[in-house]
Design a protein around this motif. Structure first.
Motif, PDB file in Angstrom:
ATOM      1  N   VAL A  89       0.888  -1.157   0.000  1.00  0.00           N
ATOM      2  CA  VAL A  89       0.000   0.000   0.000  1.00  0.00           C
ATOM      3  C   VAL A  89       0.929   1.211   0.000  1.00  0.00           C
ATOM      4  N   PRO A  90       0.994   1.947  -1.112  1.00  0.00           N
ATOM      5  CA  PRO A  90       1.957   3.057  -1.219  1.00  0.00           C
ATOM      6  C   PRO A  90       1.779   4.095  -0.116  1.00  0.00           C
ATOM      7  N   ARG A  91       2.885   4.703   0.274  1.00  0.00           N
ATOM      8  CA  ARG A  91       2.817   5.748   1.293  1.00  0.00           C
ATOM      9  C   ARG A  91       1.922   6.887   0.835  1.00  0.00           C
ATOM     10  N   ALA A  92       1.878   7.144  -0.466  1.00  0.00           N
ATOM     11  CA  ALA A  92       1.023   8.201  -0.996  1.00  0.00           C
ATOM     12  C   ALA A  92      -0.462   7.877  -0.818  1.00  0.00           C
ATOM     13  N   SER A 104       4.314   2.167  -9.131  1.00  0.00           N
ATOM     14  CA  SER A 104       4.228   3.552  -8.705  1.00  0.00           C
ATOM     15  C   SER A 104       3.343   3.665  -7.465  1.00  0.00           C
ATOM     16  N   ALA A 105       2.297   4.488  -7.498  1.00  0.00           N
ATOM     17  CA  ALA A 105       1.426   4.677  -6.334  1.00  0.00           C
ATOM     18  C   ALA A 105       0.118   3.903  -6.473  1.00  0.00           C
ATOM     19  N   PHE A 106       0.119   2.872  -7.318  1.00  0.00           N
ATOM     20  CA  PHE A 106      -1.080   2.056  -7.481  1.00  0.00           C
ATOM     21  C   PHE A 106      -1.102   0.924  -6.464  1.00  0.00           C
ATOM     22  N   LEU A 107      -2.284   0.401  -6.194  1.00  0.00           N
ATOM     23  CA  LEU A 107      -2.427  -0.821  -5.412  1.00  0.00           C
ATOM     24  C   LEU A 107      -2.271  -1.994  -6.380  1.00  0.00           C
ATOM     25  N   PRO A 108      -1.749  -3.131  -5.921  1.00  0.00           N
ATOM     26  CA  PRO A 108      -1.596  -4.278  -6.830  1.00  0.00           C
ATOM     27  C   PRO A 108      -2.890  -4.653  -7.546  1.00  0.00           C
TER      28      PRO A 108
END
Length: 93
Positions: A43-46, A68-72
């Motif tokens: 889960v990205p910090r963003a 990048s900032a996506f969820l799997p």
């Protein structure tokens, strides 16, 4: 850049020792199975993710950049990793 969460001296970044432990535990990319060279936040910090070890997985450079900032699940990816990550974010995998 003053508000950048990983500015020099910030204690929010995982330590090098923690990253090495993660890569040593399973040296394969959690997404494609290639050699892991980086550590990724499931889960990205963003998106509100933390540096909790259950949210960190070994990852190859290419997958880390693509994710990048996506969820799997947003990319249609399934994780190939130990059960510990599923305990952290079951609805995001």
């Amino acid at each position: 850049l003053d508000n950048y969460p990983f500015k020099k001296g910030s204690s929010k970044r995982p330590t090098t020792a923690a990253n090495k432990r993660i890569l040593r535990a399973d040296p394969r990319c959690a997404y494609c199975g290639a050699k892991a060279t980086t550590v990724d936040h499931v889960v990205p910090r963003a998106r509100g993710g933390s540096n909790d070890p259950r949210n960190l997985v070994g990852c190859c450079f290419e997958c880390n950049n693509l994710k990048s900032a996506f969820l799997p699940k947003e990319l249609g990816w399934k994780l190939k990793l130990p059960q510990r990550a599923f305990a952290y974010a079951p609805n995001t995998l």
